[in-house]
Design an enzyme around this catalytic site. Structure first.
Site, PDB file in Angstrom:
ATOM      1  N   CYS A  57       0.827  -1.217   0.000  1.00 18.88           N
ATOM      2  CA  CYS A  57       0.000   0.000   0.000  1.00 18.88           C
ATOM      3  C   CYS A  57       0.860   1.265   0.000  1.00 18.88           C
ATOM      4  O   CYS A  57       0.342   2.371  -0.189  1.00 18.88           O
ATOM      5  CB  CYS A  57      -0.936  -0.006   1.201  1.00 18.88           C
ATOM      6  SG  CYS A  57      -1.872  -1.526   1.359  1.00 18.88           S
ATOM      7  N   HIS A 306      -9.146   3.318  -1.365  1.00 20.05           N
ATOM      8  CA  HIS A 306      -7.765   2.851  -1.251  1.00 20.05           C
ATOM      9  C   HIS A 306      -7.416   1.931  -2.419  1.00 20.05           C
ATOM     10  O   HIS A 306      -7.274   0.722  -2.262  1.00 20.05           O
ATOM     11  CB  HIS A 306      -7.576   2.161   0.102  1.00 20.05           C
ATOM     12  CG  HIS A 306      -6.193   1.679   0.366  1.00 20.05           C
ATOM     13  ND1 HIS A 306      -5.066   2.247  -0.235  1.00 20.05           N
ATOM     14  CD2 HIS A 306      -5.728   0.686   1.179  1.00 20.05           C
ATOM     15  CE1 HIS A 306      -3.988   1.612   0.192  1.00 20.05           C
ATOM     16  NE2 HIS A 306      -4.357   0.660   1.049  1.00 20.05           N
TER      17      HIS A 306
HETATM   18  N1  COA Z   1     -16.973   1.612   4.306  1.00 21.28           N
HETATM   19  C1  COA Z   1     -18.257   1.983   4.152  1.00 21.28           C
HETATM   20  N2  COA Z   1     -19.154   1.300   3.415  1.00 21.28           N
HETATM   21  C2  COA Z   1     -18.717   0.208   2.771  1.00 21.28           C
HETATM   22  C3  COA Z   1     -17.373  -0.234   2.865  1.00 21.28           C
HETATM   23  C4  COA Z   1     -16.502   0.513   3.670  1.00 21.28           C
HETATM   24  N3  COA Z   1     -15.209   0.140   3.811  1.00 21.28           N
HETATM   25  N4  COA Z   1     -17.221  -1.365   2.133  1.00 21.28           N
HETATM   26  C5  COA Z   1     -18.422  -1.599   1.575  1.00 21.28           C
HETATM   27  N5  COA Z   1     -19.318  -0.663   1.962  1.00 21.28           N
HETATM   28  C6  COA Z   1     -20.747  -0.587   1.618  1.00 21.28           C
HETATM   29  C7  COA Z   1     -20.975  -0.739   0.129  1.00 21.28           C
HETATM   30  O1  COA Z   1     -21.000   0.527  -0.495  1.00 21.28           O
HETATM   31  C8  COA Z   1     -22.324  -1.395   0.098  1.00 21.28           C
HETATM   32  O2  COA Z   1     -23.313  -0.420   0.339  1.00 21.28           O
HETATM   33  P1  COA Z   1     -24.747  -0.489  -0.386  1.00 21.28           P
HETATM   34  O3  COA Z   1     -25.358  -1.777   0.056  1.00 21.28           O
HETATM   35  O4  COA Z   1     -25.440   0.736   0.105  1.00 21.28           O
HETATM   36  O5  COA Z   1     -24.431  -0.475  -1.857  1.00 21.28           O
HETATM   37  C9  COA Z   1     -22.309  -2.320   1.305  1.00 21.28           C
HETATM   38  O6  COA Z   1     -21.361  -1.744   2.226  1.00 21.28           O
HETATM   39  C10 COA Z   1     -21.894  -3.755   0.986  1.00 21.28           C
HETATM   40  O7  COA Z   1     -20.739  -3.692   0.123  1.00 21.28           O
HETATM   41  P2  COA Z   1     -19.824  -4.969  -0.147  1.00 21.28           P
HETATM   42  O8  COA Z   1     -18.834  -4.595  -1.201  1.00 21.28           O
HETATM   43  O9  COA Z   1     -20.696  -6.178  -0.360  1.00 21.28           O
HETATM   44  O10 COA Z   1     -19.075  -5.123   1.239  1.00 21.28           O
HETATM   45  P3  COA Z   1     -18.173  -6.331   1.706  1.00 21.28           P
HETATM   46  O11 COA Z   1     -18.812  -6.873   2.952  1.00 21.28           O
HETATM   47  O12 COA Z   1     -17.895  -7.277   0.591  1.00 21.28           O
HETATM   48  O13 COA Z   1     -16.789  -5.602   2.052  1.00 21.28           O
HETATM   49  C11 COA Z   1     -15.227  -4.846   3.671  1.00 21.28           C
HETATM   50  C12 COA Z   1     -16.682  -4.774   3.189  1.00 21.28           C
HETATM   51  C13 COA Z   1     -15.054  -3.888   4.839  1.00 21.28           C
HETATM   52  C14 COA Z   1     -14.897  -6.257   4.135  1.00 21.28           C
HETATM   53  C15 COA Z   1     -14.292  -4.438   2.472  1.00 21.28           C
HETATM   54  O14 COA Z   1     -14.564  -3.103   2.121  1.00 21.28           O
HETATM   55  C16 COA Z   1     -12.810  -4.586   2.831  1.00 21.28           C
HETATM   56  O15 COA Z   1     -12.269  -5.689   2.757  1.00 21.28           O
HETATM   57  N6  COA Z   1     -12.125  -3.482   3.195  1.00 21.28           N
HETATM   58  C17 COA Z   1     -10.714  -3.517   3.572  1.00 21.28           C
HETATM   59  C18 COA Z   1      -9.815  -3.453   2.360  1.00 21.28           C
HETATM   60  C19 COA Z   1      -8.379  -3.722   2.736  1.00 21.28           C
HETATM   61  O16 COA Z   1      -8.074  -4.552   3.565  1.00 21.28           O
HETATM   62  N7  COA Z   1      -7.446  -2.999   2.095  1.00 21.28           N
HETATM   63  C20 COA Z   1      -6.042  -3.108   2.393  1.00 21.28           C
HETATM   64  C21 COA Z   1      -5.775  -2.332   3.645  1.00 21.28           C
HETATM   65  S1  COA Z   1      -4.180  -2.562   4.348  1.00 21.28           S
END
Ligand code: COA
Length: 360
Positions: A57, A306
């Protein structure tokens, strides 16, 4: 690339670019080899020296550092830095796999620990050492979503309330949905020019006046502490060593808030506030736009998104806009000195840059 070239104040003839650094993880395995060759083709300059920079990252921050070094050494006058990641066009299982590739394989990934899990452990340890942190984590989410709502390039352009953030579904305890950055597509580009040629392109350049980098053990159990990211401290110390201003004079920060706890750790690791006090500082409103020390006015990783390789580059782009008074509704009034902070994975690498409207 087209938008980036068109946004140079007095235009840019691609023929003048001497080298290109491409920051990308190569998420999902797309074009892992020789991807920088595509970037110079896109620039219309096949044949130009180019290289892919990969530090998880922190790839963008390191690509900027390499471009700054190339120019500061006198080897180049004009270098392009591009950050890019395409993360959303893969299955959930593949996405989970690729989100983990920058973590420790032997101890963390094989045990099922995700990055949300690692930062969840850090948040829990932080609370054990310094007291309840939930309110401060939610405030980071509320602030960064509010800032993202002012950024037309942000992934999320909508606010969330303290209640929504606090009561969101758990992702990795104690972190909930609004404590996590999303999975995003995105790209950003920067033109790094020697002072002697910068005025051919603009009347208001932004100067890079400090650059630092550091690293640490890949696995958290091999590190000295779970409530600090020492790579960030090392990077900040190096950046400030020869800078024309000190920590107290920083007026705006873009920090690596991949999870809300990471913003609190960053403020402490960078030396902006004593250990254990970043939560209080955040809850005081100091880190909001209009506060004493605005943090992540573009929405941060939390709301801007990100896209891994693009993140460090886009942080510098935000600072560029802010220091030139071009950040629109999210403008930080009178900002002349700023810091960017980009972390790889859970802290194995970090890059810090300092920027100013004047060269000295
Ligand atoms: N913050 C706010 N809302 C979020 C979000 C986040 N991080 N991630 C997804 N959403 C919302 C989506 O917009 C969607 O909203 P909607 O239903 O109104 O359209 C809903 O939540 C479901 O989205 P989805 O993509 O199915 O979520 P998910 O459960 O598959 O993924 C996380 C959610 C948090 C697990 C995912 O965003 C993630 O893995 N984040 C971390 C990424 C990471 O690790 N990066 C490297 C960092 S070192």
């Amino acid at each position: 690339m087209e938008r980036a070239l068109a946004s140079v104040d007095r235009g840019l003839d691609p023929e003048r670019v001497e080298e290109l650094y491409l920051a990308t993880l190569g998420f999902s395995g797309w074009q892992l080899g020789n991807s920088s060759a595509i970037a110079v083709e896109e620039l219309g300059r096949p044949g130009l020296p180019s290289v892919r920079v990969e530090n998880a990252c922190a790839s963008g921050g390191y690509a900027l550092r390499m471009a700054v070094d190339a120019v500061a050494s006198g080897r180049r006058d004009l270098v392009l830095v591009v950050g890019v990641e395409k993360m959303t066009d893969v299955s959930n299982a593949r996405r989970r796999y690729w989100l983990g590739v920058s973590g420790d394989t032997e101890w963390e990934r094989l045990a099922g620990l995700t990055f949300a899990g690692v930062y969840g452990l850090m948040a829990a340890r932080y609370a054990a050492e310094y007291g309840p942190v939930r309110e401060a984590l939610s405030e980071v989410a509320v602030k960064n979503h509010a800032n993202g709502a002012l950024n037309p390039n942000a992934h999320f352009q909508k606010g969330v309330s303290r209640e929504q953030a606090t009561n969101a579904p758990t992702v990795a305890a104690p972190l909930g949905l609004y404590d996590c950055c999303p999975v995003s597509d995105g790209a950003a580009a920067l033109l790094v020019a020697a002072p002697s040629v910068a005025h051919e392109y603009t009347d208001s350049p932004v100067y890079v006046v400090g650059s630092g980098a550091g690293s640490d053990a890949l696995a958290i159990q091999a590190r000295a502490s779970m409530t600090r990211i020492d790579a960030s401290r090392r990077a900040a110390d190096e950046a400030f060593r020869r800078a024309p201003f000190d920590r107290k004079q920083v007026q705006l920060l873009e920090v690596h808030d991949c999870f809300t706890i990471a913003e609190l750790l960053a403020l402490e690791d960078l030396g902006m506030t004593p250990r254990g006090t970043a939560g209080r500082l955040t809850l005081s409103g100091a880190t909001r736009i209009g506060g004493r020390l605005p943090v992540n006015p573009d929405g941060g990783l939390k709301a801007k998104g990100h896209p891994i390789g693009a993140t460090g580059v886009s942080q510098a782009y935000e600072v560029f806009l802010q220091l030139r008074g071009q950040a629109g509704a999210r403008q930080v009034g009178g900002a002349e000195r700023a810091l960017t902070h980009n972390v790889g994975g859970s802290g194995a690498s970090a890059a810090v840059h300092l920027f100013s409207v004047s060269a000295t």
